[in-house]
Design a protein around this motif. Structure first.
Motif, PDB file in Angstrom:
ATOM      1  N   ASP A 216       0.850  -1.078  -0.135  1.00  0.00           N
ATOM      2  CA  ASP A 216      -0.048  -0.048  -0.031  1.00  0.00           C
ATOM      3  C   ASP A 216       0.884   1.431   0.096  1.00  0.00           C
ATOM      4  O   ASP A 216       1.407   1.704   1.107  1.00  0.00           O
ATOM      5  N   SER A 219       0.586   4.556   2.552  1.00  0.00           N
ATOM      6  CA  SER A 219       0.702   4.396   4.080  1.00  0.00           C
ATOM      7  C   SER A 219       2.435   4.233   4.390  1.00  0.00           C
ATOM      8  O   SER A 219       2.694   2.977   4.106  1.00  0.00           O
ATOM      9  N   THR A 243       3.446  -1.501   5.361  1.00  0.00           N
ATOM     10  CA  THR A 243       3.037  -2.872   4.921  1.00  0.00           C
ATOM     11  C   THR A 243       4.206  -3.604   4.774  1.00  0.00           C
ATOM     12  O   THR A 243       4.954  -3.424   3.561  1.00  0.00           O
TER      13      THR A 243
END
Ligand SMILES: [Zn+2]
Length: 318
Positions: A216, A219, A243
């Motif tokens: 992702d 993030s 992640t």
């Protein structure tokens, strides 16, 4: 005896040839042979005296600043261009396994956006096992560094600017049973067996790096820090995805067998000016074990909050 001398000199030659810092293509200040076993002997003043924004650090999620005011993350979403087919040379440089981009600078993959005011070209990626950064005191089994240099500068110029380099970092977790679709590391692992000894080199390796970056991308933690190997230059904008990707047990074990050193991470550095930022609308992900304690902590706090109210009501102190 003669054979011994020949072997020894061959070994020293290899060491000298491969004594490049993991973070960049170029050699550090000297041909000083440094090791992860004794950081007190690393060349470079900043490695020794600590400096003001050294890396890696332990990222405390409670202290991470959501960048509502766009103090650090000013340039929109991160943008990755050209990471699908990248021509590289694989090298075991005695400190890590590294894949360096081949060919003209113009052909290299580019990253921009997020905290990056400029465009940065990819120079190389390499692996650390264990991770260098920690999240709430917990390390991941692996951390992959994608080292980028400001597209308008040479590597040497970039090393002396406060935003000369951008290192994108992806954590790796180990999972025993994986689907084929989860094989982020599959492509890299086909080349690793040929890079097991210091000095090993493999040119013309075509890598789909988007698999290693299949996380992702909205993030991430970001802060202004340093190289984590000599000369520890304070020239790096770090972008660390929250992640992790996953590796199999067998893949991870292969890294443990690489003929380098017992480990290849720099110790965690003191937090001075390194404020860690995060884009605004992102959920904080932390390693499972920490999540567990956070949840328990919250439950206990809630319990005592209720309990406190109850007691207060009971004895009419409010
Ligand atoms: Zn690194």
């Amino acid at each position: 005896m003669l054979i011994f001398v020949v072997i020894l000199s061959q070994f020293l030659l290899e060491l000298a040839a491969v004594n490049v810092t993991p973070e960049t293509k170029i050699s550090s200040t000297s041909n000083f042979i440094w090791s992860y076993d004794d950081e007190s002997k690393w060349p470079g003043k900043l490695c020794q005296s600590g400096g003001k924004r050294q890396s890696p650090i332990d990222i405390r999620t409670d202290d991470v600043v959501r960048d509502f005011r766009k103090e650090f993350i000013k340039y929109g979403p991160l943008k990755f261009t050209g990471y699908k087919k990248v021509l590289t040379t694989g090298i075991n440089n005695g400190h890590t396994i590294q894949f360096s981009t081949e060919g003209e600078d113009l052909m290299h993959p580019l990253i921009s956006g997020g905290p990056l005011k400029y465009r940065y070209r990819l120079e190389q990626l390499h692996f650390h096992w264990l991770s260098e950064h920690a999240v709430n005191g917990v390390k991941y089994p692996m951390e992959i560094h994608f080292v980028h240099v400001r597209a308008d500068l040479t590597v040497n110029q970039a090393l002396h600017r406060k935003d000369g380099l951008a290192i994108v970092s992806v954590f790796g977790n180990v999972q025993s049973e994986l689907d084929d679709s989860d094989l982020h590391m599959g492509e890299v692992m086909t080349h690793v067996p040929k890079l097991m000894r210091p000095g090993n080199r493999l040119s013309g390796v075509l890598l789909d790096m988007s698999k290693l970056l299949n996380v992702d991308k909205s993030s991430y933690y970001t802060y202004a820090g340093s190289l984590t190997s000599p000369d520890c230059n304070e020239a790096v904008i770090w972008i660390i995805f929250t992640t992790p990707i996953v590796l199999t047990d067998a893949q991870y074990r292969m890294f443990a067998n690489i003929g380098i050193v017992r480990h290849n991470f720099r110790s965690l550095q003191k937090v001075n000016q390194q404020v860690v930022y995060m884009p605004v609308e992102v959920k904080v992900k932390v390693p499972h074990i920490v999540q567990f304690f956070v949840d328990v902590g919250r439950a206990v706090t809630d319990f005592f909050k209720n309990f406190g109210t109850f007691v207060s009501n009971g004895i009419h102190v409010r």
